[in-house]
Scaffold this active site. Sequence first.
Site: not given
Length: 369
Positions: A104, A129, A199, A269, A334
């Site tokens: 982000r 992304h 990803h 996350d 990631e």
Amino acid sequence: MRSLLFSGVAALLLAAVPGTAAVTVKKSDYAKLPDGSTVSQFTVTNAKGMEAKIISWGGVLVSLKTPDRTGKLGDVVLGHDSLADYRADTGTYFGALIGRYANRIGGAKFTLDGKTYKLPVNDNANSLHGGILGFDKRNWAARAVANGVELALTSKDGEEGYPGTLKVVVTYTLTDDNALRIHYTATTDKNTIVNLSNHSYWNLKGEGDVLGHLVTINADKFTPVDGGLIPTGELKPVDGTPFDFRKPTTPGARINQADEQLTRGKGYDHNWVLNRTGKGLELAARVAEPTTGRTMEVFTDQPGVQFYTGNFLNGSVKGKGGKPMNQRTALCLETQHYPDSPNKPSFPSAELKVGEKYDTTTEFRFSAR
Ligand code: GLA
């Protein structure tokens, strides 16, 4: 023309003749895009039978078969059955190459050399992304190379709001000791920002959820987020929090704990600040799956890793074989620059200047015990 054609075919054959190379690469047609262009698939197989399939569209790793402790091969990544399904899915980024900026950028804007650049808003008020038409939605120029596939694209100056013509080359290669290596390079003709990643959604059991996978993350700190999942700027010690994965721990052990950060992420996350000693490849994370014995180690030269437990999968997205993909069906690791780095001067810089080369490698090393 004839000799060009010949050398192309010869190169492919050479890579495929047993004995001349331990890793073979086979190119085939995967599907056609509406404009008639072809999406190619590359099947890369090593001497131990480990097999990766990569398509030119999005540079997606569509399947990766690795042995369990009995030697049985199983697919350890989520994906779809067809190009149409990949194209219809705009929210998961299954297996894709992500750019120009993975993760982000807060407020969907950043300032570079005194100029403010606006990016597409596609995640709350933020840009996620690479925007609406990120690198995951491009058909890359792809060719077989020794031990794998090389994917290339040019992102035009101003594309998705980013400055500079960016020339990107990514190679996926397989080694005979069961590692999948991803090497990313990029150059620009104007100062810009770059953060490339892959990803893939991992499930080392090949089915069910990942709550019982044993996860280790080589990080003493993580970057807590605000309600829009943008880092606050703090580097917070993991000690005494559900974010402490310095010893092997299952996501399931603490994912439902009352914790503001877990609530904001709907689970894990977040970006972990990797413990690093130098500039080369160092261990970022290890995942061990107790029932199959499969273990994956992630090595990278990047400063961070996003550990994501598939929190946004809600059964509406179908995976391979049309199976509904639910929360915690897989986990992502990631490797990356920290989210929102372009707006956080205290974070390692994600800027790429004219004349510099962006050059980074991440390796996923597999074993079974
Ligand atoms: C990243 C993000 C998540 C989510 C997924 C894609 O991992 O951090 O919030 O957007 O991509 O669904």
